[in-house]
Design an enzyme around this catalytic site. Sequence first.
Site, PDB file in Angstrom:
ATOM      1  CG  ASP A   1      49.682 -26.819  17.323  1.00 44.00           C
ATOM      2  OD1 ASP A   1      48.506 -26.851  16.611  1.00 44.00           O
ATOM      3  OD2 ASP A   1      50.724 -27.404  17.001  1.00 44.00           O
TER       4      ASP A   1
ATOM      5  CG  ASP B   1      61.634 -44.433   2.258  1.00 44.15           C
ATOM      6  OD1 ASP B   1      62.048 -43.576   3.246  1.00 44.15           O
ATOM      7  OD2 ASP B   1      60.664 -44.644   2.126  1.00 44.15           O
TER       8      ASP B   1
ATOM      9  CG  ASP C   1      49.143 -33.407  18.153  1.00 46.17           C
ATOM     10  OD1 ASP C   1      48.024 -33.222  17.525  1.00 46.17           O
ATOM     11  OD2 ASP C   1      49.790 -32.588  18.212  1.00 46.17           O
TER      12      ASP C   1
END
Lengths: 678, 575
Positions: free
Chosen positions: A518, A345, A308
């Site tokens: 997955d 944020d 990944d």
Amino acid sequence: MEQSLKRRKVAALWRGPIVRTAVADSIKKLDPRSLAKNPVMFVVEVGSFVTTWFWVRGLRAGSPDAGFAGHITLWLWFTVLFANFAEAMAEGRGKAQAEALRRTKTETAAKRLDDMGRIESVGAAALRKGDVVLAEAGDIIPADGEIVEGIASVDESAVTGESAPVIRESGGDRSSVTGGTKVNSDWIKIRVTANPGEGFIDKMIALVEGARRQKTPNEIALNILLAGLTLVFLAVLMSLQAFAVYSGGAVPIVTLVALLVCLIPTTIGGLLSAIGIAGIDRLMQSNVLAMSGRAVEAAGDVDCLLLDKTGTITLGNRMAVEFVPAPGVAVEELALDAQLSSLSDETPEGRSIVVLAKSFVPKPTGIGERRMIFVPFTAQTRLSGVDLGPVSIRKGAVDAVLKLVDHMPPALTQAVERIAKSGGTPLAVARDGQARGVIHLKDVVKGGIRLRFEQLRAMGIRTVMITGDNALTAAAIAAESGVDDFLAQATPEKKLSLIRLEQAKGRLVAMVGDGTNDAPSLAQADVGVAMNTGTTAAKEAGNMVDLDSNPTKLIEIVEVGKQLLMTRGALTTFSVANDVSKYFAIIPAMFMGLFPEMAALNVMRLHSPHSAILASVIFNALIIVALIPLALRGVKYRAWGAHAVLRYNSLVYGVGGLVAPFVGIKLIDMGLVAVGLG
Amino acid sequence: MTAMGLLQFGLIFGALLLTTKPLGSYMNKVFDGERTFLSPLLSPLELWIYRLSGVDPNEEMGWRRYAASLMLFSVVGGVLLYLQLRFQQFLGLNPAGLGPVEAGLAFNTAMSFLTNTNWQAYSGEATMTYMSQMAGLAYHNFASAAVGIAVAVAVMRGFTRAAATALGNFWADLVRGCLYLLLPFCAVGGLFLVSQGVIQNFKPYEKVKTLSGAEQTLPMGPVASQEIIKQFGTNGGGFFNANSAHPFENPTPLSNYLAMLAIFLIPAALTYQFGLMAGDTRQGWAVFACMSALFLAGFLVVYHYEQKGNPLLAARGADQTSSATQSGGNMEGKEVRFGIASSALFATITTDASCGAVNSMHDSFTPMGGLAALFNIMLGEVIFGGVGAGFYGMILLVVVTVFLAGLMVGRTPEYLGKKIEARDMKYATLGILIPSFVILGLAAWAALRPSALTSLANAGPHGLSEILYAYSSAVGNNGSAFAGLNANTWFFNNTLAWAMLLGRFFIIVPVLALAGSLAGKKRAPASAGTFPTHTPLFVALLASVTIIVAGLTHFPALSLGPIAEHLVMLSGKLY
């Protein structure tokens, strides 16, 4: 992204209690029934019984050779014990871990919920698959399961050794909990997914204890070769006695047995199971739980790693690296807007924007006076920002911001394209319907990852980056990190078909995954490593679980797998190469009585026939002990191409195995003479 | 050693280097069923044979069926040969008026020829009618050679096909091997031998007066036709007892040269064919290189010790140095016309391969020279080896080498992209071990049997060498002997016959099983993580494994045989 690099303390190899238990176990393992599983050592044990009998008989008869038979007998038994000790040592470390795990399994009370939602207190052992239980703050989770309702912080240190609690919640990819872990705060309802005794911790205990340790395919193949060699040497020795009788003098049985034990591959035979156990154990040390030894071995064969992007190749987060203001807007103004819109944020991206903005506007002015209303990010708007009184500042995905602004200056459009092409992510900033500029967010490739990929390439392993990014972004990151290939805009289906494609070409594929989506890929891959944070489905589909949930671990797993095979191969080669010197020690010793000229074969100039034979047997026994650390630690792994590794190992273990015993036997012979046993 | 002697090696090896590629390519085409330059002539015949026997050459066989067909073919052939020998007096072409072959000897001989061994417990001119020689023995020379080649080709298919279930069609392989390979070469080669003076007739034995006035019987017969296949098919069964030392079998240096070269032609070419089938000729050349290195090493040992001669004779003043007028060295049991180098070279080649033809008496070699010949056989006759047998014997050792090497680089071992797994190791181990068991077991039995020992012409270590040589030769399907052993007894005829059978089929069956298992596997692409099997490193490893496996198995026995004999000789005692 959980990333606990802290490892369980590595159990020291020669820790006192482990050694003490191992010594006791190595005597227990003398039981022929348990030794019969290992043909090589079984033959040694039978040989030891035979020489013991001859020794006792010799003692009774007062034979002058009884002393020699006694010494041989003693060292033959040591040979068996040393091999047992090696295995016991390897198991010992696992057992110590199993003990620690078992302590977490003390009888837990479970709060089972019936159909009406009433709580009923039962023992954890009474739970069955499908039951729903409630776990509140302070409770030990009674069984493996999936959260159906609620959110809680869970202390998983019993499993992972990591003391920081993790968040577990219903839905999504973090819904699975492990029996034996503890709820720190809040409450959760859990649907049990494993019957008692079949849970994760039970599996771990069984694995580390080696109770269900099955022989791996290569181990079986090697065992066949070793058994074959043992049989051949049996035939050699039996026929040798016939030839000796023909030549005029039978060889004493004790001597024949000594030669047999020296010739059969006791070094590898004695250490084989220790190597296998130690391999799985080494994985455990790095917090990877292999569901089978077969998986560990397959890891050594992997030709293709699916990695990944996020967390493996790049740091988990994108970072702001550049502000591109719209024409007529100063970069400081853009920085201020970007900063204001990101103050609330809390994502790493948001924080990195604030950090970058600080280098332009160290102290934002005029904030205190006006009321700030923060607008959080939502999946619908894909925008976040702040309202300062009448002024509204927004930042977000470029196409989302486009809807807010009347007009996008061409310069900005170009900047957006440039950023996307370079693999970055552009964020647009707007103030009151006016485009102010673009923030360049960039994936930061992990330091050293390029070197890692180069090593993998040298080992013949192809790396494929999996990412949800578009092809452009993916290509840029692939180029920067040095990965061999990439799969952009990856979906679970695409991943699965990529794995199938690689496998159809005859490659073995390893991958890491965590989500339920997955699971098919994890099951299809030859080595599927599920993150411990992942879902139960993912964990069940994979054949390894990484307790640290660190995707980079895959590379270490491959190394452990290779090391396992290399250690076996190296010791087998060493063991067989050793035989040459033993012939030169024992054959002249056997037949110098028949043919005095045979002394010419005594190239080591050993002192006497008895000292020569005894020295060989002692060397044969001691070499097992000397190699225990190597067997447990594994042959040093080198990221070289196969040809270089083969050349190096052939030299060290082949040629070394040829030469070493000549020196060793000679030294032992000199020692025997020195203590008067020559 | 002389330059002339080394040149002889060079001439053989040079010719091999030249022929391996073209012959290997030709064989590849033949066994693929492709057209060759001989097809216009032979393919009608081939098709007619298929039609007559009801064989569909394109029907593929799995390894079990392949092995079963092969066994059936061999057994039927063996039974027919046995019957023919027992009733040869009725079957014509018997000018010498020979009677039936005794039962034990007939059994031994039948097994010997069907297994491509050609162990001869008889002397041809005194036992076999011309009909038996031609229709019985020479037929098996062709058939057993073709069987060996067929197995090798089937094994190659197994190693090079991917995800397949079949290894080819045994009957087609058999017919093609005979028709396109063995027969054409033998037709040409046989005529060449005739040109050199090898006899070819059906005349009765001739009585002649020698120069000294004594009367001598000269055996006659169709020799050339049998001589050429004896070499080319690595059979080794001579028409006469003296084999290739006999001037009617091997009259000139040129016929001697052709005889040696013919032994190695097919076995060497098979390595190239293998490379072609694997799609990487380097794989074939690697095997070739390993064989060549062992060939050279063996030759140097034999040549060195034979040229050195017997030190005891030198001590008594015998001149054993080579000069322009004499070859020097140990000339006992050697033809003066061949001398040391050519005898040593012939002995090396015939024991490297499972041929067994001899142009000198191995029993009379120095202990170390004889040891080298014996050890060549004990290696499994994998130095080029018997036609087909050498290749499939070597492939077993390749599998073991690959296995060890694969583990050492940390991967499941792979050869040509095929994973070597437990089942494959089982077959490879069986194929390597069973022959050793048989050699050691039967030799030990013989050594302990007082009645068997009466067959020995020599006592002590040399007698043991004779026994070891006999069983090694039988199990290895070689056929040459340390002739001091009288093998024509009930015990030796039977045990040796069984040794030949076990040595043949207990390799063929495991190796076919191995090929069947590998054929079914997928082929993994090579990467930097798979070690290359065409490098000098791999060749060295393969040679080491070959020597160590045989060395560890046989060193104790050899130490009491030739090694003891050598050491004792140095101190002044002979046997």
